[in-house]
Design a protein around this motif. Structure first.
Motif, short mmCIF file in Angstrom:
data_model
loop_
_atom_site.label_atom_id
_atom_site.label_comp_id
_atom_site.label_asym_id
_atom_site.label_seq_id
_atom_site.Cartn_x
_atom_site.Cartn_y
_atom_site.Cartn_z
N ASN A 149 0.86 -1.17 0.00
CA ASN A 149 0.00 0.00 0.00
C ASN A 149 0.90 1.23 0.00
OD1 ASN A 149 -1.56 2.23 0.74
ND2 ASN A 149 -2.95 0.98 1.96
N GLU A 150 0.84 2.02 -1.06
CA GLU A 150 1.74 3.16 -1.21
C GLU A 150 1.64 4.15 -0.06
OE1 GLU A 150 1.65 4.93 -5.05
OE2 GLU A 150 1.77 3.00 -6.06
N ASP A 151 0.48 4.25 0.57
CA ASP A 151 0.31 5.20 1.67
C ASP A 151 0.85 4.69 3.00
OD1 ASP A 151 -0.94 7.03 0.00
OD2 ASP A 151 -2.93 6.21 0.40
N HIS A 152 1.03 3.39 3.13
CA HIS A 152 1.46 2.82 4.41
C HIS A 152 2.69 1.92 4.29
CE1 HIS A 152 -2.80 3.90 5.07
NE2 HIS A 152 -2.32 4.31 6.21
N SER A 153 3.48 2.11 3.26
CA SER A 153 4.69 1.32 3.09
C SER A 153 5.84 1.92 3.87
CB SER A 153 5.09 1.25 1.61
OG SER A 153 4.11 0.56 0.88
N GLU A 154 6.78 1.06 4.25
CA GLU A 154 7.97 1.50 4.97
C GLU A 154 9.16 1.47 4.02
OE1 GLU A 154 10.73 0.06 8.73
OE2 GLU A 154 8.78 -0.86 8.40
N ILE A 155 9.90 2.56 3.94
CA ILE A 155 11.12 2.60 3.13
C ILE A 155 12.22 1.88 3.91
CG2 ILE A 155 12.90 4.09 2.16
CD1 ILE A 155 10.70 6.22 1.78
N VAL A 156 12.86 0.91 3.24
CA VAL A 156 13.92 0.17 3.91
C VAL A 156 15.29 0.39 3.29
CG1 VAL A 156 12.39 -1.60 4.83
CG2 VAL A 156 13.40 -1.92 2.58
N SER A 157 15.33 1.00 2.11
CA SER A 157 16.63 1.20 1.46
C SER A 157 16.53 2.23 0.35
CB SER A 157 17.12 -0.13 0.87
OG SER A 157 18.38 0.03 0.27
N HIS A 158 17.61 3.01 0.22
CA HIS A 158 17.80 3.90 -0.92
C HIS A 158 19.08 3.45 -1.60
CE1 HIS A 158 14.67 6.74 0.13
NE2 HIS A 158 15.14 6.79 1.37
N ILE A 159 19.03 3.22 -2.91
CA ILE A 159 20.16 2.72 -3.67
C ILE A 159 20.44 3.69 -4.81
CG2 ILE A 159 21.07 0.75 -4.97
CD1 ILE A 159 18.54 -0.76 -3.56
N PRO A 160 21.61 4.33 -4.85
CA PRO A 160 21.91 5.28 -5.92
C PRO A 160 21.89 4.61 -7.30
CG PRO A 160 23.49 5.50 -4.13
CD PRO A 160 22.70 4.25 -3.87
N VAL A 161 21.14 5.18 -8.23
CA VAL A 161 21.03 4.63 -9.59
C VAL A 161 22.41 4.53 -10.25
CG1 VAL A 161 20.14 5.13 -11.91
CG2 VAL A 161 18.65 5.36 -9.92
N ALA A 162 23.28 5.50 -9.99
CA ALA A 162 24.60 5.54 -10.63
C ALA A 162 25.48 4.35 -10.25
CB ALA A 162 25.31 6.84 -10.26
N ASN A 163 25.16 3.62 -9.17
CA ASN A 163 25.96 2.47 -8.73
C ASN A 163 25.42 1.14 -9.22
OD1 ASN A 163 27.46 4.32 -7.30
ND2 ASN A 163 26.57 3.81 -5.32
N VAL A 164 24.27 1.13 -9.90
CA VAL A 164 23.57 -0.12 -10.21
C VAL A 164 23.68 -0.47 -11.69
CG1 VAL A 164 21.31 -1.25 -10.25
CG2 VAL A 164 21.94 0.21 -8.33
N ARG A 165 24.09 -1.71 -11.95
CA ARG A 165 24.09 -2.24 -13.32
C ARG A 165 22.70 -2.78 -13.66
NH1 ARG A 165 28.95 -5.74 -14.99
NH2 ARG A 165 29.71 -3.65 -14.71
N SER A 166 22.11 -3.57 -12.74
CA SER A 166 20.78 -4.12 -12.99
C SER A 166 20.14 -4.55 -11.69
CB SER A 166 20.87 -5.32 -13.95
OG SER A 166 21.62 -6.36 -13.37
#
Length: 63
Positions: A35-52
């Motif tokens: 549920n987008e209104d009641h979800s918990e954020i558990v991680s932020h991952i920089p796009v520039a570090n990700v291959r896939s």
């Protein structure tokens, strides 16, 4: 909950168990909860570090 495998540009990989991962500008955000209104954020991952990022579908890998 789904399993996501993150492949980084430096060759490392990481597996996370979350409900969803969304691209939000310069980062991917991993959430617990559907549920987008009641979800918990558990991680932020920089796009520039990700291959896939790959989501493993439980139905596709079960026998």
């Amino acid at each position: 909950m789904a399993r996501y495998e993150i492949n980084y540009l430096d060759g490392n990989t990481e597996t996370i168990l979350v409900d969803r991962v969304e691209e939000e500008g310069t980062q991917y955000t991993a959430y617990l909860g559907t549920n987008e209104d009641h979800s918990e954020i558990v991680s932020h991952i920089p796009v520039a570090n990700v291959r896939s990022i790959h989501r493993a579908d439980a139905k596709a890998v079960s026998s």
